[in-house]
Each structure stands twice: as structure tokens, then as C-alpha cells.
Design an enzyme around this catalytic site. Structure first.
Site, PDB file in Angstrom:
ATOM      1  N   SER A  21       0.825  -1.287   0.095  1.00  0.00           N
ATOM      2  CA  SER A  21      -0.120  -0.037   0.029  1.00  0.00           C
ATOM      3  C   SER A  21       0.748   1.401  -0.165  1.00  0.00           C
ATOM      4  O   SER A  21       1.907   1.477   0.608  1.00  0.00           O
ATOM      5  CB  SER A  21      -0.870   0.033   1.237  1.00  0.00           C
ATOM      6  OG  SER A  21      -1.477   1.461   1.440  1.00  0.00           O
ATOM      7  N   THR A  23      -0.439   4.230   1.040  1.00  0.00           N
ATOM      8  CA  THR A  23      -0.875   4.970   1.968  1.00  0.00           C
ATOM      9  C   THR A  23      -0.128   5.354   3.196  1.00  0.00           C
ATOM     10  O   THR A  23      -0.183   6.617   3.508  1.00  0.00           O
ATOM     11  CB  THR A  23      -2.187   4.396   2.491  1.00  0.00           C
ATOM     12  OG1 THR A  23      -3.249   3.883   1.562  1.00  0.00           O
ATOM     13  CG2 THR A  23      -3.169   5.155   3.502  1.00  0.00           C
ATOM     14  N   LYS A  77     -14.475  -3.563   5.679  1.00  0.00           N
ATOM     15  CA  LYS A  77     -15.269  -2.196   6.176  1.00  0.00           C
ATOM     16  C   LYS A  77     -16.646  -2.224   6.467  1.00  0.00           C
ATOM     17  O   LYS A  77     -17.034  -1.439   7.062  1.00  0.00           O
ATOM     18  CB  LYS A  77     -15.196  -1.517   4.724  1.00  0.00           C
ATOM     19  CG  LYS A  77     -13.776  -0.856   4.302  1.00  0.00           C
ATOM     20  CD  LYS A  77     -13.693  -0.189   2.794  1.00  0.00           C
ATOM     21  CE  LYS A  77     -12.570  -0.064   2.282  1.00  0.00           C
ATOM     22  NZ  LYS A  77     -12.652   0.724   0.881  1.00  0.00           N
ATOM     23  N   GLY A 137     -19.647  -1.935 -12.392  1.00  0.00           N
ATOM     24  CA  GLY A 137     -18.888  -2.210 -11.216  1.00  0.00           C
ATOM     25  C   GLY A 137     -19.555  -1.769 -10.058  1.00  0.00           C
ATOM     26  O   GLY A 137     -19.933  -0.616  -9.774  1.00  0.00           O
ATOM     27  N   GLY A 140     -16.995  -2.493  -3.465  1.00  0.00           N
ATOM     28  CA  GLY A 140     -16.602  -1.822  -2.458  1.00  0.00           C
ATOM     29  C   GLY A 140     -16.305  -0.390  -3.087  1.00  0.00           C
ATOM     30  O   GLY A 140     -16.985   0.710  -2.716  1.00  0.00           O
TER      31      GLY A 140
HETATM   32  P1  NAD Z   1     -14.665  -5.471  -5.455  1.00  0.00           P
HETATM   33  O1  NAD Z   1     -14.404  -7.012  -5.909  1.00  0.00           O
HETATM   34  O2  NAD Z   1     -15.588  -5.030  -4.058  1.00  0.00           O
HETATM   35  O3  NAD Z   1     -15.890  -5.299  -6.691  1.00  0.00           O
HETATM   36  C1  NAD Z   1     -15.522  -5.235  -7.940  1.00  0.00           C
HETATM   37  C2  NAD Z   1     -16.816  -5.457  -8.739  1.00  0.00           C
HETATM   38  O4  NAD Z   1     -16.765  -5.545 -10.177  1.00  0.00           O
HETATM   39  C3  NAD Z   1     -17.585  -6.792  -8.460  1.00  0.00           C
HETATM   40  O5  NAD Z   1     -18.948  -6.547  -8.106  1.00  0.00           O
HETATM   41  C4  NAD Z   1     -17.501  -7.463  -9.806  1.00  0.00           C
HETATM   42  O6  NAD Z   1     -18.384  -8.517  -9.872  1.00  0.00           O
HETATM   43  C5  NAD Z   1     -17.560  -6.533 -10.726  1.00  0.00           C
HETATM   44  N1  NAD Z   1     -16.926  -6.685 -11.945  1.00  0.00           N
HETATM   45  C6  NAD Z   1     -15.590  -7.347 -12.208  1.00  0.00           C
HETATM   46  N2  NAD Z   1     -15.391  -7.603 -13.586  1.00  0.00           N
HETATM   47  C7  NAD Z   1     -16.366  -6.905 -14.159  1.00  0.00           C
HETATM   48  C8  NAD Z   1     -16.928  -6.702 -15.538  1.00  0.00           C
HETATM   49  N3  NAD Z   1     -15.872  -7.062 -16.178  1.00  0.00           N
HETATM   50  N4  NAD Z   1     -18.084  -6.321 -15.847  1.00  0.00           N
HETATM   51  C9  NAD Z   1     -18.968  -5.668 -14.834  1.00  0.00           C
HETATM   52  N5  NAD Z   1     -18.363  -6.010 -13.492  1.00  0.00           N
HETATM   53  C10 NAD Z   1     -17.415  -6.546 -13.261  1.00  0.00           C
HETATM   54  O7  NAD Z   1     -13.566  -4.686  -5.722  1.00  0.00           O
HETATM   55  P2  NAD Z   1     -13.373  -3.202  -5.202  1.00  0.00           P
HETATM   56  O8  NAD Z   1     -12.847  -2.978  -3.877  1.00  0.00           O
HETATM   57  O9  NAD Z   1     -14.478  -2.257  -5.576  1.00  0.00           O
HETATM   58  O10 NAD Z   1     -12.244  -2.799  -6.318  1.00  0.00           O
HETATM   59  C11 NAD Z   1     -12.151  -2.483  -7.727  1.00  0.00           C
HETATM   60  C12 NAD Z   1     -11.277  -1.860  -8.311  1.00  0.00           C
HETATM   61  O11 NAD Z   1     -11.013  -0.572  -7.442  1.00  0.00           O
HETATM   62  C13 NAD Z   1      -9.894  -2.347  -7.898  1.00  0.00           C
HETATM   63  O12 NAD Z   1      -8.831  -2.234  -9.155  1.00  0.00           O
HETATM   64  C14 NAD Z   1      -9.314  -1.474  -6.836  1.00  0.00           C
HETATM   65  O13 NAD Z   1      -7.946  -1.345  -6.799  1.00  0.00           O
HETATM   66  C15 NAD Z   1     -10.020  -0.061  -7.084  1.00  0.00           C
HETATM   67  N6  NAD Z   1      -9.942   0.836  -6.083  1.00  0.00           N
HETATM   68  C16 NAD Z   1      -9.595   1.891  -6.167  1.00  0.00           C
HETATM   69  C17 NAD Z   1      -9.752   2.866  -5.222  1.00  0.00           C
HETATM   70  C18 NAD Z   1      -9.375   4.065  -5.504  1.00  0.00           C
HETATM   71  O14 NAD Z   1      -9.090   5.122  -4.225  1.00  0.00           O
HETATM   72  N7  NAD Z   1      -8.991   4.687  -6.307  1.00  0.00           N
HETATM   73  C19 NAD Z   1     -10.331   2.519  -3.966  1.00  0.00           C
HETATM   74  C20 NAD Z   1     -10.919   1.246  -3.889  1.00  0.00           C
HETATM   75  C21 NAD Z   1     -10.759   0.334  -4.830  1.00  0.00           C
END
Ligand code: NAD
Length: 300
Positions: A21, A23, A77, A137, A140
């Protein structure tokens, strides 16, 4: 890492797979620039061999050890929501906590993820129309971006996830919070038309990271001036953003959300306003310094 004497602000991050991380570096370097005595430690549940269900005990241990606060990431979370004394209203509405602050006589749960995305939109896509947005998507990160969009004025939000139940659940939660907004869960067949009508698209799946190459939707259907925001930040320029830029669409990368949540956390913990632009310059230098476009790492 310094172990004694204890700094004025001792802060931690707890979650799965967070050893890479960025952070801690973001917090510590900005806190030093602000003249704060501040240390940030990582508690990776996998490395510690502890299950997510230990999060309550871990928070108690942190409090007893003099921690000022803990950032919380996947998969804890939601678990933390029931473990704090008080939920700040946005965390309560979102049903997710990514920051627990140990006040003298109570623990307070906050959510700064949505603030990170809101601030990213404001600073990275100023003036962008939020009127009608499609989000792909609904995990989280997607919960935080949907909340930020609706709080920021999106009147019509279409939610798509390859797991239809996730899109339905997020729709139900957001409809409860924003009953006068048009919020729909849409399937893959409905996605192209929805994208064609949207003023912007938010991508909140892991696609675009090195182990998830490609894009989650067809960019050819984007309206002429539609903006595209990605939550993925390793790499900062995903295939999605590269192609959207080439087609002339305004884009927002995931780095601003990552910096925004860290900036908001640091402010809440210390009561001192960080320099957001300085934090962002530092974050982008850290990403570049990783030496390869995608170093894997944590999702927080
Ligand atoms: P997560 O697993 O909680 O959610 C991802 C969702 O995407 C799932 O519900 C999954 O079913 C869906 N999904 C996956 N492939 C898909 C597709 N091709 N079409 C439709 N839906 C699809 O994951 P998350 O924690 O939400 O993280 C997702 C991304 O966000 C990661 O790459 C993570 O690194 C990034 N992220 C970035 C930040 C930021 O501050 N920029 C914060 C949190 C997460």
C-alpha cells in the site's frame, strides 16, 4: 520504522494483502511536511495470519496501544460498522467504514472513500455534467462512487455489474438514500444504450489492472462529450483511459480518488488541512517509482 518514543499520532491500516500500500508513505510524508509527529503502520491480516473476524479485537488492541486511528480496507469495511460507538452520517448511509478514530471516550467510524471520488471529480473533471451517469462495477469502490455521484447531483444513475445481485443491492440501498433520483440496475444487454445516453461513465471493476487486462465496456457507444472515470490506479493510465483519451473524451484516473481519501483521513485524524496537490504530486511520484506500470498491491 520508529518504535519509541510513541509519536503524537500513531495510525494504522488493516486489511488483506496491503503490504504494498502507498497509503503509509502518503500520510507520513504529508504529515512531516505539516510539522506533525506522525507514524503510520500496516497490519496485513494475511501476513499476521488473522481472519477478518478478528477486526474487533485488532481495533481494541490498537486503541490500548495508543493508536489515534485505524484505516480499514477490504474485507473489513462492513464488519467495522457494528463495532464502533458512533457512525459519522455518511458512513452510516453507505454501510461501510474505512476510518476509525479513537476519541478519548468513544470510537467514531468515518467513510472517506466517497469523499475521495467526489474530490477527484471536482478537481480532475471540473464542470463535468453529472446529470446522467452509468457505473460499471458495484463492489466496495462502486458503493463509494455511486454515493458520491448521487450526493454530487447525478439525477439518473444506471448501475451494472457482472454479478446482477450486486447491482440490485446497490440500487436498493441508493434508492433508499435518494428516493427522488432515478436509479436502475441494468444488465449487459441494456449497457450499450445506457452508455450512449450518458454524460459520463464510471468504471469501478478491477479490469485494467495487469491481472485483469482489457476494458469492461465498448467505448464506441460513448456520446461525443462523455467523460470517463476509472477507479483503478495501478496503472494510472489504464487501457480504458488510454482509449478514451485517444477518442477525445475527458478522463479521470483512479489516483485522485486514492489521494482524496488519504487526504480526508489525514485531516479528520489530525484536524490539520493537508496540501492536497502536494499529496497528489507525491502519490504520482510513488507510482512512477514503482518501476513498472502495475506493481499489483492493494486495492485500498
Ligand atoms: P470488489 O471486488 O469489491 O468489486 C468489483 C466489482 O466489479 C464486483 O462486484 C465484480 O462483480 C465486478 N466486476 C468485475 N469484472 C466486471 C466486468 N467485466 N463487468 C462488470 N462487473 C465486473 O472490488 P473493489 O474493492 O470495488 O475494487 C475494484 C477496483 O477499484 C480495484 O482495481 C481496486 O484497486 C480499485 N480501487 C480503487 C480505489 C481508489 O481509491 N482509486 C479504492 C478502492 C478500490
Amino acid at each position: 520504522m520508529r518504535t519509541s518514543p510513541r509519536p503524537r499520532y500513531l495510525v494504522g491500516l488493516v486489511g488483506d494483502g496491503i503490504s504494498a500500500s502507498l497509503t503509509p508513505a502518503m500520510h507520513e510524508v504529508e504529515a512531516a511536511a505539516l510539522g506533525l509527529d506522525y507514524e503510520y503502520r500496516v497490519h496485513d491480516l494475511i501476513e499476521l495470519g488473522r481472519p477478518p473476524s478478528d477486526i474487533g479485537a485488532i481495533l481494541q488492541e490498537a486503541r490500548a496501544s495508543g493508536y489515534a486511528a485505524m484505516n480499514i480496507t477490504h474485507p473489513c469495511k462492513q464488519l467495522v460498522v457494528d463495532l464502533v460507538d458512533v457512525l459519522e452520517p455518511d458512513a452510516e448511509r453507505l454501510g461501510a467504514v474505512n476510518l476509525v478514530v479513537f476519541e478519548p471516550d468513544r470510537t467514531v467510524g468515518h467513510n472517506t472513500d466517497w469523499m475521495g471520488f467526489r474530490d477527484g471529480l471536482e478537481t480532475g473533471l471540473p464542470g463535468a455534467s453529472l446529470r446522467r451517469v452509468v457505473q460499471i462495477g458495484c463492489g466496495g469502490a462502486g458503493a463509494a462512487t455511486a454515493y458520491a455521484l448521487l450526493a454530487g447531483g447525478t439525477a439518473h444513475l444506471d448501475l451494472h455489474d457482472q454479478d446482477g445481485d450486486r447491482a440490485e443491492r446497490l440500487m436498493t440501498r441508493m434508492r433508499t438514500l435518494y428516493p427522488s433520483h432515478e436509479i436502475a440496475a441494468i444488465d449487459l444487454a441494456e449497457l450499450p444504450d445506457s452508455i450512449a445516453r450518458a454524460s459520463g461513465v464510471v468504471h469501478a471493476t478491477p479490469m485494467g489492472m495487469s491481472h485483469h487486462p482489457g476494458t469492461a465496456f465498448d467505448l464506441d457507444r460513448l456520446a461525443a462529450n462523455a467523460w470517463v472515470a476509472d477507479v483503478v490506479y495501478r496503472p494510472l493510465e489504464t487501457e480504458l483511459l488510454g482509449r478514451a483519451t485517444a477518442l477525445g473524451h475527458p478522463v479521470l484516473d483512479g489516483g485522485r480518488m486514492a489521494v482524496g481519501q488519504a487526504c480526508a483521513s489525514l485531516r479528520i485524524i489530525t484536524g490539520v488541512a493537508p496540501d492536497r496537490d502536494r499529496m497528489e504530486r507525491h502519490f504520482r511520484a510513488l507510482i512512477r517509482a514503482e518501476g513498472r506500470p502495475d506493481a499489483g498491491g492493494s486495492a485500498e
